[in-house]
Motif scaffolding. Structure first.
Motif, PDB file in Angstrom:
ATOM      1  N   LYS A  45      65.550  28.462  13.030  1.00 20.02           N
ATOM      2  CA  LYS A  45      66.709  27.956  13.783  1.00 20.02           C
ATOM      3  C   LYS A  45      68.016  28.149  13.009  1.00 20.02           C
ATOM      4  CE  LYS A  45      63.663  24.370  15.672  1.00 20.02           C
ATOM      5  NZ  LYS A  45      63.447  22.926  15.833  1.00 20.02           N
ATOM      6  N   THR A  62      67.058  13.921  20.003  1.00 25.91           N
ATOM      7  CA  THR A  62      65.669  14.054  20.450  1.00 25.91           C
ATOM      8  C   THR A  62      65.394  13.112  21.608  1.00 25.91           C
ATOM      9  OG1 THR A  62      64.995  14.616  18.198  1.00 25.91           O
ATOM     10  CG2 THR A  62      63.258  13.946  19.713  1.00 25.91           C
ATOM     11  N   CYS A 110      64.694  15.714  29.990  1.00 28.85           N
ATOM     12  CA  CYS A 110      63.496  16.387  30.511  1.00 28.85           C
ATOM     13  C   CYS A 110      62.746  15.485  31.496  1.00 28.85           C
ATOM     14  CB  CYS A 110      62.556  16.767  29.368  1.00 28.85           C
ATOM     15  SG  CYS A 110      63.257  18.008  28.288  1.00 28.85           S
ATOM     16  N   HIS A 112      61.415  21.167  28.235  1.00 30.00           N
ATOM     17  CA  HIS A 112      60.677  20.866  27.006  1.00 30.00           C
ATOM     18  C   HIS A 112      61.653  20.939  25.836  1.00 30.00           C
ATOM     19  CE1 HIS A 112      57.755  20.658  23.872  1.00 30.00           C
ATOM     20  NE2 HIS A 112      56.731  20.732  24.698  1.00 30.00           N
ATOM     21  N   PRO A 113      62.053  19.789  25.279  1.00 28.62           N
ATOM     22  CA  PRO A 113      63.109  19.765  24.252  1.00 28.62           C
ATOM     23  C   PRO A 113      62.724  20.419  22.931  1.00 28.62           C
ATOM     24  CG  PRO A 113      62.116  17.598  24.486  1.00 28.62           C
ATOM     25  CD  PRO A 113      61.565  18.437  25.590  1.00 28.62           C
ATOM     26  N   MET A 114      61.440  20.721  22.740  1.00 29.55           N
ATOM     27  CA  MET A 114      61.010  21.357  21.497  1.00 29.55           C
ATOM     28  C   MET A 114      61.052  22.889  21.583  1.00 29.55           C
ATOM     29  SD  MET A 114      60.581  18.604  19.913  1.00 29.55           S
ATOM     30  CE  MET A 114      59.953  19.197  18.355  1.00 29.55           C
ATOM     31  N   ILE A 115      61.409  23.395  22.757  1.00 30.37           N
ATOM     32  CA  ILE A 115      61.473  24.852  22.956  1.00 30.37           C
ATOM     33  C   ILE A 115      62.875  25.205  23.442  1.00 30.37           C
ATOM     34  CG2 ILE A 115      60.491  26.831  24.189  1.00 30.37           C
ATOM     35  CD1 ILE A 115      57.984  25.161  24.666  1.00 30.37           C
ATOM     36  N   TRP A 140      64.428  14.395  25.355  1.00 31.03           N
ATOM     37  CA  TRP A 140      63.246  13.982  26.113  1.00 31.03           C
ATOM     38  C   TRP A 140      63.644  13.210  27.370  1.00 31.03           C
ATOM     39  CZ3 TRP A 140      58.675  15.964  25.794  1.00 31.03           C
ATOM     40  CH2 TRP A 140      58.218  16.509  24.585  1.00 31.03           C
TER      41      TRP A 140
END
Length: 386
Positions: free
Chosen positions: A74, A247, A254, A314-317, A251
């Motif tokens: 990142k 975060t 989402c 999807h907050p991790m992608i 979420w």
């Protein structure tokens, strides 16, 4: 006789000569040489960290860049920020016929010529940028990104040598710093104030009785104020911990998107299908459209279209990571691309021409497009339901 741009500070039996410079000033290069020749210092401090010094000294550093690692870790925006800033200085340096950072390298050269200690006195550039970025609100981050791309596309105002020399004067520097503090107080604190402290401590502890320090003019006042007081650098060398707030917000957004889509479908199946259609088309469509702006490969554009709707919920992608990895796999930068990064980024078109920098643009543009598309889609869905 010392130039007017030199601030002399005496403390504890040591004398510090702070040479206020501009990073694209031929006059500054001359002043550094003149001061070193007159003072005959025991140490010369320059406003570079090891990484920046190595990059200036060794133009082949780009050959070692692993774009896949940059994306996975990142660091795309960090690297792109560095490149855009470098591009601005290169273009400015060409107008003034001066290599950016030449005054700092002149200090290094004088240290070698005189056989004295060279001190790389600045904080690591990655730490500085991460602390700056970590201290910004979401709105400020958007403004900074906009300012960076404005600098890339629209920084066409001609600046002559007289303007650069005027900027080195303390009263003019003060005006610029005040404007920065007003617009971005967090940036001023971490980019200027913290580095004043860092530079002051490195210069204060340099070997010998006579120390010459080559500094950007904006740092001279702060360094002069802090140089007499010892300071623990560990506190301003830390990478700020990531806040849990983004975060939680990620979420939450989402969950809200999924809840809206499910609620719309349960309320009216026909409208539910329509909502999903528009969410996909707008989110994927804008992301792929922005990839077109980055001159991405057709498969990358297609990937962005199908990946964006899933990545947004999807907050991790991030859509940009997926699109960037696909672009890197299809159009992997060659050795020539790596060698030409420095020269290609001297122009706006070069960012698109070079395979490495184009991948960085794909990552950033795909994310911007997906975010914009999702925002428009949510507005349409909300209106459709309620």
């Amino acid at each position: 006789m010392l130039p007017e741009t030199v601030t002399v500070v005496e403390n504890d039996g040591k004398t510090y000569y702070l040479v206020g410079t501009a990073h694209v000033s031929g006059e500054s290069v001359k002043e550094v040489g003149d001061v070193c020749e007159e003072v005959k210092p025991d140490s010369i401090c320059i406003e570079l960290c090891q990484k920046r010094y190595d990059n200036i000294k060794n133009r082949d550093q780009w050959k070692k860049t692993d774009v896949f690692t940059v994306i996975k870790e990142k660091k795309v925006l960090l690297l792109l920020t560095n490149l855009i800033m470098s591009s601005f200085y290169k273009r400015l340096g060409k107008e003034l016929d001066v290599e950016p950072g030449a005054e700092q390298m002149k200090g290094a050269q004088e240290a070698e010529n005189l056989g004295v200690n060279l001190v790389l006195a600045d904080r690591n550039i990655d730490i500085t940028l991460k602390r700056v970025w970590g201290g910004l609100t979401f709105g400020q981050k958007v403004k900074v990104i906009f300012a960076l791309f404005s600098m890339l596309f629209f920084a066409s105002e001609k600046i002559d040598k007289d303007t650069i020399e005027d900027m080195k004067q303390s009263e003019n520097i003060g005006d610029v710093v005040d404007e920065l503090a007003k617009e971005f107080p967090g940036i001023k604190t971490r980019l200027l104030d913290e580095r004043d402290l860092y530079l002051a401590e490195k210069i204060r502890t340099a070997e010998g009785k006579k120390i010459v320090a080559v500094l950007g003019a904006a740092h001279c006042k702060g360094v002069a104020e802090h140089i007499k007081t010892p300071f623990d650098l560990s506190e301003i060398e830390k990478i700020p911990p990531k806040s849990v707030v983004p975060t939680i917000i990620g979420w939450g957004i989402c969950a809200a998107i999924i809840a809206l889509l499910v609620y719309g479908f349960l309320s009216n199946a026909e409208k539910g299908v329509e909502n999903i259609f528009w969410f996909w088309v707008l989110t994927g469509g804008f992301s792929s459209l922005f990839c077109v702006f980055a001159f991405a490969h057709p498969l990358t554009i297609l990937t962005a279209f199908f990946a964006a709707p899933f990545a947004v919920i999807h907050p991790m992608i991030a859509t940009g990571w997926i699109a960037g990895l696909v672009q890197a796999a299809i159009k992997k930068p060659t050795v020539v691309d790596m060698e030409n990064v420095a020269s290609d980024t001297e122009s706006v078109s070069g960012f698109w021409r070079n395979s490495l920098t184009r991948i960085l643009l794909v990552v950033v543009f795909a994310n911007i497009g997906a975010t914009l598309g999702a925002s428009i889609a949510l507005g349409k869905i909300f209106t459709n339901i309620f």
